[in-house]
Design a protein around this motif. Structure first.
Motif, PDB file in Angstrom:
ATOM      1  N   TYR A   1       0.831  -1.201   0.000  1.00  0.00           N
ATOM      2  CA  TYR A   1       0.000   0.000   0.000  1.00  0.00           C
ATOM      3  C   TYR A   1       0.868   1.254   0.000  1.00  0.00           C
ATOM      4  O   TYR A   1       0.629   2.195  -0.771  1.00  0.00           O
ATOM      5  N   ALA A   2       1.887   1.272   0.852  1.00  0.00           N
ATOM      6  CA  ALA A   2       2.767   2.439   0.951  1.00  0.00           C
ATOM      7  C   ALA A   2       3.506   2.682  -0.360  1.00  0.00           C
ATOM      8  O   ALA A   2       3.520   3.802  -0.895  1.00  0.00           O
TER       9      ALA A   2
ATOM     10  N   HIS B   1     -11.035  -0.290   4.901  1.00  0.00           N
ATOM     11  CA  HIS B   1     -10.324   0.966   4.628  1.00  0.00           C
ATOM     12  C   HIS B   1      -9.346   0.898   3.452  1.00  0.00           C
ATOM     13  O   HIS B   1      -8.619   1.861   3.206  1.00  0.00           O
ATOM     14  N   VAL B   2      -9.317  -0.204   2.712  1.00  0.00           N
ATOM     15  CA  VAL B   2      -8.422  -0.346   1.562  1.00  0.00           C
ATOM     16  C   VAL B   2      -9.269  -0.527   0.307  1.00  0.00           C
ATOM     17  O   VAL B   2     -10.245  -1.278   0.323  1.00  0.00           O
ATOM     18  N   PRO B   3      -8.935   0.148  -0.801  1.00  0.00           N
ATOM     19  CA  PRO B   3      -9.735   0.032  -2.026  1.00  0.00           C
ATOM     20  C   PRO B   3      -9.799  -1.389  -2.579  1.00  0.00           C
ATOM     21  O   PRO B   3      -8.948  -2.239  -2.270  1.00  0.00           O
ATOM     22  N   TYR B   4     -10.800  -1.631  -3.406  1.00  0.00           N
ATOM     23  CA  TYR B   4     -10.906  -2.861  -4.174  1.00  0.00           C
ATOM     24  C   TYR B   4     -10.469  -2.562  -5.602  1.00  0.00           C
ATOM     25  O   TYR B   4     -11.104  -1.758  -6.303  1.00  0.00           O
ATOM     26  N   ILE B   5      -9.387  -3.188  -6.018  1.00  0.00           N
ATOM     27  CA  ILE B   5      -8.836  -2.980  -7.358  1.00  0.00           C
ATOM     28  C   ILE B   5      -8.475  -4.341  -7.932  1.00  0.00           C
ATOM     29  O   ILE B   5      -7.665  -5.075  -7.356  1.00  0.00           O
ATOM     30  N   GLY B   6      -9.083  -4.700  -9.058  1.00  0.00           N
ATOM     31  CA  GLY B   6      -8.767  -5.981  -9.687  1.00  0.00           C
ATOM     32  C   GLY B   6      -9.998  -6.630 -10.260  1.00  0.00           C
ATOM     33  O   GLY B   6     -10.969  -5.961 -10.640  1.00  0.00           O
TER      34      GLY B   6
ATOM     35  N   THR C   1     -12.713   0.694  -6.879  1.00  0.00           N
ATOM     36  CA  THR C   1     -13.647   1.440  -6.039  1.00  0.00           C
ATOM     37  C   THR C   1     -13.136   1.465  -4.606  1.00  0.00           C
ATOM     38  O   THR C   1     -12.171   0.783  -4.258  1.00  0.00           O
ATOM     39  N   GLY C   2     -13.789   2.263  -3.772  1.00  0.00           N
ATOM     40  CA  GLY C   2     -13.480   2.279  -2.344  1.00  0.00           C
ATOM     41  C   GLY C   2     -12.252   3.083  -1.986  1.00  0.00           C
ATOM     42  O   GLY C   2     -11.494   2.688  -1.083  1.00  0.00           O
ATOM     43  N   PHE C   3     -12.052   4.237  -2.615  1.00  0.00           N
ATOM     44  CA  PHE C   3     -10.844   5.020  -2.397  1.00  0.00           C
ATOM     45  C   PHE C   3     -10.903   5.900  -1.144  1.00  0.00           C
ATOM     46  O   PHE C   3     -10.038   6.745  -0.937  1.00  0.00           O
ATOM     47  N   ARG C   4     -11.957   5.702  -0.340  1.00  0.00           N
ATOM     48  CA  ARG C   4     -12.160   6.567   0.824  1.00  0.00           C
ATOM     49  C   ARG C   4     -12.113   8.020   0.356  1.00  0.00           C
ATOM     50  O   ARG C   4     -12.871   8.415  -0.508  1.00  0.00           O
ATOM     51  N   LYS C   5     -11.218   8.802   0.896  1.00  0.00           N
ATOM     52  CA  LYS C   5     -11.151  10.215   0.512  1.00  0.00           C
ATOM     53  C   LYS C   5      -9.770  10.553  -0.055  1.00  0.00           C
ATOM     54  O   LYS C   5      -9.315  11.683   0.007  1.00  0.00           O
TER      55      LYS C   5
ATOM     56  N   GLU D   1      -1.942  -7.608  -4.541  1.00  0.00           N
ATOM     57  CA  GLU D   1      -2.437  -8.462  -3.466  1.00  0.00           C
ATOM     58  C   GLU D   1      -3.238  -7.704  -2.417  1.00  0.00           C
ATOM     59  O   GLU D   1      -4.327  -8.122  -2.017  1.00  0.00           O
ATOM     60  N   VAL D   2      -2.728  -6.581  -1.970  1.00  0.00           N
ATOM     61  CA  VAL D   2      -3.394  -5.855  -0.887  1.00  0.00           C
ATOM     62  C   VAL D   2      -4.748  -5.303  -1.328  1.00  0.00           C
ATOM     63  O   VAL D   2      -5.664  -5.141  -0.509  1.00  0.00           O
ATOM     64  N   TYR D   3      -4.924  -5.044  -2.632  1.00  0.00           N
ATOM     65  CA  TYR D   3      -6.160  -4.443  -3.136  1.00  0.00           C
ATOM     66  C   TYR D   3      -7.149  -5.470  -3.691  1.00  0.00           C
ATOM     67  O   TYR D   3      -8.220  -5.084  -4.175  1.00  0.00           O
ATOM     68  N   ASN D   4      -6.825  -6.755  -3.654  1.00  0.00           N
ATOM     69  CA  ASN D   4      -7.634  -7.799  -4.261  1.00  0.00           C
ATOM     70  C   ASN D   4      -9.095  -7.714  -3.789  1.00  0.00           C
ATOM     71  O   ASN D   4      -9.375  -7.826  -2.596  1.00  0.00           O
ATOM     72  N   PRO D   5     -10.064  -7.531  -4.699  1.00  0.00           N
ATOM     73  CA  PRO D   5     -11.469  -7.405  -4.280  1.00  0.00           C
ATOM     74  C   PRO D   5     -12.027  -8.649  -3.594  1.00  0.00           C
ATOM     75  O   PRO D   5     -13.036  -8.564  -2.887  1.00  0.00           O
TER      76      PRO D   5
END
Length: 515
Positions: free
Chosen positions: A106-107, A344-349, A362-366, A392-396
């Motif tokens: 994520y970082a 708190h982490v987006p869903y990408i994939g 989706t789910g980018f918070r702000k 991996e961290v964004y896996n829906p």
């Protein structure tokens, strides 16, 4: 019971985001007839435009962006446009709930997205007010000092440019802050409009005023729109909240949150930096050059869509900024809406693991400027068949029990309440008491009705059931819209859909004897 003649408070300034007020409206054509493309992207915001640009740059022969309204006028056109890997207080939580490896992903991805934007601005010579500034999360109370220090330690352990700052040049008490150096801010529409001009042509398209209604198949995928049919081998849903969300049960894992922005001119000089507090209610500050002076964007007051009194949130922001600065004028006011995930982490994939051609972001918070760019980078790699170090961290399809179980069941309960109709809906006085320009949920002959009286005094009555999944909408008194508290669909006063996940307007509901 509330008197439905609204408060005498007058919303200050122009009712438009600064970004849209200072750029010309786009004029790409709607879809005309049926077409076939390699990749279709639903949604013309940060994710959609950036992904289309990257795919075309990579040599994909035909890409189409489909936008229900005009591009870059949704959430991306209403952001505060901080380009930063600092997303309030996130890294200590990520390490404890996701583990060090995925926190690192994520970082690194968000820091890389910041540099990707900087590189595109430089290589394309885009005049978009891009400027490097530090970003701060500050402790507004002594109770927050410990979590600030933990965030500094966590961010440093991940290699981010973080440090502790004891004193801030702000005109109110703070108790230390985490500082990220060399972050940035920009004008998002100037940036993305420039990218859009690179997309159009040579087999690639942008279609505006074209609403996607339905997705079918698994490759090619058929997209039914209100202007024709699009067939695409790969489809990306970048519509903020996906319109096709049930295969992955996203409606149980996402909700939408509104927040508010004032564009303020102040007597004082604003310090170099972007600032946000660690507590609630949120108070976020950044400046924007405007001619010979500067505009200060003051934002916050977040709440779940469809819940709360929207005018009161503007009042709270104005009262606060006037208490800490000498305000010369408030030139703009606007609101925005962000999709929130339960962890708190987006869903990408891939939307689901059993369809290799349908993607979501989706789910980018702000924090959609960097995470939206992360999405574009990951999705481009996936479509090109290349590996990506951050997916991996964004896996829906992920589920992190330690982080998201409680929030998951809470959100599922909210959705279920709306579906079965047992949500407590405030029902106001008789329709005859609704003032011109206002709306309310009223009960007529035992049934709930969404009633709006236009400026000419004509009453418009609608079925209040959201067309997405049937939740009861509520009246937004600041923007004169019907908002769904379950999943964030929004409709104008007469029931026409303006925000997904709904794609159809509210049904008209005829009632007898109402004026």
């Amino acid at each position: 019971m509330t008197n439905h003649k609204e408060t005498d408070y007058i919303l200050p300034g122009r009712a438009e985001s600064y970004w849209m007020a200072t750029t010309p409206e786009s004029s790409y054509p709607p879809l005309s007839g049926d077409i076939r493309v390699d990749v279709a992207i639903l949604g013309g915001g940060m994710v959609g435009i950036t992904t289309a640009y990257l795919l075309k740059e990579a040599g994909v022969p035909s890409v189409a962006v489909i936008e229900a309204d005009r591009i870059i006028t949704g959430v991306t056109g209403r952001t505060t446009a901080k380009v930063t890997s600092q997303h309030s207080l996130i890294y200590d939580r990520l390490i404890s709930k996701f583990g060090k490896h995925q926190a690192q992903q994520y970082a690194e991805s968000n820091q890389a997205a910041l540099e990707k934007i900087a590189s595109i601005v430089s290589s394309k010579d885009i005049a978009c007010d891009f400027v490097r500034k530090p970003a701060y999360v500050y402790a507004g109370t002594e109770d927050s000092v410990e979590i600030i220090q933990k965030e500094v330690d966590a961010a440093q352990s991940l290699g981010l440019p973080a440090s502790f700052k004891a004193d801030l040049p702000l005109p109110f008490d703070t108790y230390g802050a985490v500082r990220f150096s060399n972050q940035a801010q920009f004008h998002p529409r100037k940036y993305l409009c420039a990218l859009a001009r690179e997309i159009e042509g040579d087999g690639c398209h942008i279609f505006e005023k074209t609403r996607a209604l339905k997705l079918e198949g698994d490759g090619p995928i058929t997209i039914t729109t209100d202007k024709g049919i699009i067939k695409a081998q790969k489809v990306i849903q970048a519509t903020h909240f996906p319109i096709h969300d049930k295969p992955g049960m996203l409606f149980q894992r996402l909700y939408q949150s509104r927040s508010y922005v004032l564009g303020v001119r102040i007597e004082e000089s604003f310090p170099q930096g972007m600032f946000i507090n660690a507590e609630k209610p949120v108070r976020s500050l950044r400046s924007q050059p405007v001619g010979e002076g500067e505009l200060v964007l003051v934002s916050g007051e977040g709440h779940r869509t469809g819940e709360g009194n929207e005018i009161d949130h503007y009042k709270n922001l104005e009262k606060w900024v006037r208490s800490v600065y000498s305000v010369n004028s408030i030139d703009y006011h606007w609101s925005t809406q962000d999709v929130m995930t339960v962890d708190h982490v987006p869903y990408i994939g891939l939307l689901t693991s059993d369809n290799e051609n349908l993607f979501i972001a989706t789910g980018f918070r702000k924090w959609g400027m960097t995470t939206g760019t992360v999405a574009a980078m990951i999705l481009t790699d996936m479509i090109l068949g290349q590996s990506n170090p951050w997916g991996e961290v964004y896996n829906p399809s992920r589920f992190k029990p330690l982080e998201s179980a409680k929030s998951f069941f809470s959100q599922a309960a909210e959705a279920t309440k709306g579906l079965v109709g047992d949500r407590v809906i405030p029902v106001h006085e008789k329709a005859s008491q609704i003032s011109p320009g206002e709306g309310a949920i009223v009960k007529i002959e035992g049934e709930k009705v969404a009633a709006y009286r236009d400026k000419a005094g004509v009453l418009h009555t609608l079925d209040p059931s959201c067309r997405h999944m049937g939740c009861i909408v509520s009246w937004n008194n600041a923007e004169k819209t019907w908002d769904c508290p379950c999943h964030g669909s929004r409709y104008n006063a007469k029931g026409e859909v303006i925000k997904s996940p709904a794609v159809y307007g509210l049904f008209e509901k005829k009632v007898k004897g109402q004026k």
